[in-house]
Design a protein around this motif. Structure first.
Motif, PDB file in Angstrom:
ATOM      1  N   TYR A  11       0.870  -1.175   0.000  1.00  0.00           N
ATOM      2  CA  TYR A  11       0.000   0.000   0.000  1.00  0.00           C
ATOM      3  C   TYR A  11       0.909   1.228   0.000  1.00  0.00           C
ATOM      4  O   TYR A  11       1.975   1.225   0.627  1.00  0.00           O
ATOM      5  CB  TYR A  11      -0.893   0.056   1.243  1.00  0.00           C
ATOM      6  N   HIS A  12       0.482   2.255  -0.682  1.00  0.00           N
ATOM      7  CA  HIS A  12       1.239   3.510  -0.605  1.00  0.00           C
ATOM      8  C   HIS A  12       0.249   4.668  -0.585  1.00  0.00           C
ATOM      9  O   HIS A  12      -0.608   4.782  -1.457  1.00  0.00           O
ATOM     10  CB  HIS A  12       2.197   3.652  -1.786  1.00  0.00           C
ATOM     11  N   ARG A  13       0.386   5.506   0.452  1.00  0.00           N
ATOM     12  CA  ARG A  13      -0.527   6.631   0.636  1.00  0.00           C
ATOM     13  C   ARG A  13       0.275   7.909   0.800  1.00  0.00           C
ATOM     14  O   ARG A  13       1.391   7.894   1.338  1.00  0.00           O
ATOM     15  CB  ARG A  13      -1.416   6.415   1.862  1.00  0.00           C
ATOM     16  N   PRO A  20      -5.798  11.737   3.169  1.00  0.00           N
ATOM     17  CA  PRO A  20      -4.910  10.723   2.600  1.00  0.00           C
ATOM     18  C   PRO A  20      -5.373  10.276   1.206  1.00  0.00           C
ATOM     19  O   PRO A  20      -6.574  10.113   0.965  1.00  0.00           O
ATOM     20  CB  PRO A  20      -4.999   9.562   3.597  1.00  0.00           C
ATOM     21  N   THR A  22      -4.667   7.217  -1.583  1.00  0.00           N
ATOM     22  CA  THR A  22      -4.057   5.905  -1.789  1.00  0.00           C
ATOM     23  C   THR A  22      -3.572   5.784  -3.225  1.00  0.00           C
ATOM     24  O   THR A  22      -4.376   5.816  -4.167  1.00  0.00           O
ATOM     25  CB  THR A  22      -5.052   4.778  -1.473  1.00  0.00           C
ATOM     26  N   ASN A  25      -2.818  -0.020  -3.893  1.00  0.00           N
ATOM     27  CA  ASN A  25      -3.811  -0.678  -3.060  1.00  0.00           C
ATOM     28  C   ASN A  25      -3.616  -2.191  -3.074  1.00  0.00           C
ATOM     29  O   ASN A  25      -4.075  -2.878  -3.975  1.00  0.00           O
ATOM     30  CB  ASN A  25      -5.217  -0.313  -3.552  1.00  0.00           C
ATOM     31  N   ASN A  26      -2.861  -2.701  -2.081  1.00  0.00           N
ATOM     32  CA  ASN A  26      -2.723  -4.137  -1.836  1.00  0.00           C
ATOM     33  C   ASN A  26      -2.210  -4.906  -3.053  1.00  0.00           C
ATOM     34  O   ASN A  26      -2.876  -5.781  -3.588  1.00  0.00           O
ATOM     35  CB  ASN A  26      -4.064  -4.729  -1.380  1.00  0.00           C
ATOM     36  N   SER A  61       3.889   2.589   2.255  1.00  0.00           N
ATOM     37  CA  SER A  61       3.240   2.863   3.533  1.00  0.00           C
ATOM     38  C   SER A  61       3.031   1.575   4.325  1.00  0.00           C
ATOM     39  O   SER A  61       3.152   1.551   5.558  1.00  0.00           O
ATOM     40  CB  SER A  61       1.887   3.547   3.300  1.00  0.00           C
ATOM     41  N   GLU A  62       2.713   0.506   3.608  1.00  0.00           N
ATOM     42  CA  GLU A  62       2.565  -0.819   4.207  1.00  0.00           C
ATOM     43  C   GLU A  62       3.077  -1.844   3.215  1.00  0.00           C
ATOM     44  O   GLU A  62       3.091  -1.615   2.005  1.00  0.00           O
ATOM     45  CB  GLU A  62       1.091  -1.141   4.505  1.00  0.00           C
ATOM     46  N   GLY A 221      -4.437   2.284  -8.897  1.00  0.00           N
ATOM     47  CA  GLY A 221      -3.526   1.798  -7.878  1.00  0.00           C
ATOM     48  C   GLY A 221      -3.604   0.321  -7.569  1.00  0.00           C
ATOM     49  O   GLY A 221      -2.903  -0.168  -6.684  1.00  0.00           O
TER      50      GLY A 221
END
Length: 240
Positions: A11-13, A20, A22, A25-26, A61-62, A221
């Motif tokens: 994930y990147h935000r 926020p 995104t 997304n996953n 981000s994650e 994304g």
């Protein structure tokens, strides 16, 4: 084949004035050594963001990313830079050549920064491979767009060696006309085959995507679709 690149649940935000946003997304994927992957999608779909994360130019981000067997998401910038210096080449759409350096000096730079001997000879060899042996002493302003991109490609391939080498290219033909674009495509795949590197391309061009073993389409994304080359049983695993 063993995996050279693995991404898990990315994930990147980013923060905006409206809250926020995104960008990724996953996304999860796995790429084998020596494989080629094309990433396509509309502008703003997250292609270049994904490429930068996979190359270790930024951190998500994650999620986690392993590059050449090392978890780069657990590293700081200095550590990621050391991994990039060892095994990553990057071709930018806008070339990113240093205007005060000649073609030879631009290609020499990554090797010189690593303190390697024979940087000039290696640069001249790769410039000859891209057909610019007669332009060694020319500065970027003295070169056409196609020639500048060939210098950038020579620099990228001169940046690494060995089985862990992986080349990332962000719209490598985006700034070129159709004729020069076709030449750059042929050159990329020729050098890639000669050096047995792994290749990850972001592109809008269908003809370039079709040259790759696998094709990942992105939208907003996320992964929209994934298509291995027909008959290819050494394909990446991609999920969203």
């Amino acid at each position: 084949m063993s995996a050279i690149l693995t991404a898990e649940n990315l994930y990147h935000r980013v923060s905006t004035s409206e809250g926020p946003l995104t960008l990724l997304n996953n996304i999860s994927l796995q790429l084998a050594r020596g494989e080629s992957l094309a990433v396509t999608g509309a502008s703003g779909s997250g292609k270049s963001t994904l490429l930068g994360l996979l190359a270790g130019l930024d951190k998500p981000s994650e999620g986690k990313i392993w590059l050449a067997g090392e978890e780069i998401t657990a590293m700081d910038e200095e550590q990621r830079a050391a991994v990039r210096a060892r095994c990553v080449g990057f071709v930018f759409q806008t070339f990113q050549l240093l205007p005060g350096l000649t073609a030879r000096e631009n290609v020499m730079l990554p090797s010189e920064l690593r303190g390697e001997r024979g940087a000039a000879k290696r640069a001249e060899e790769f410039l000859a491979k891209v057909g610019l042996e007669h332009r060694l002493g020319h500065y970027p302003r003295q070169l056409s767009g196609g020639e500048q991109q060939r210098v950038a490609i020579a620099r990228a391939f001169a940046s690494f060696s060995g089985e862990d080498a992986i080349l990332f290219a962000d719209e490598p033909t985006g700034s070129l006309d159709a004729g020069n674009g076709a030449k750059i495509i042929d050159l990329l795949f020729k050098l890639n085959a000669e050096s047995s590197t792994t290749l990850v391309l972001v592109t809008h061009e269908q003809r370039l995507a079709e040259r790759c073993a696998t094709h990942l389409r992105m939208s907003a994304g996320a992964v929209e679709s994934y298509e291995p080359l027909a008959g290819d049983d050494n394909f990446s695993e991609v999920s969203a």
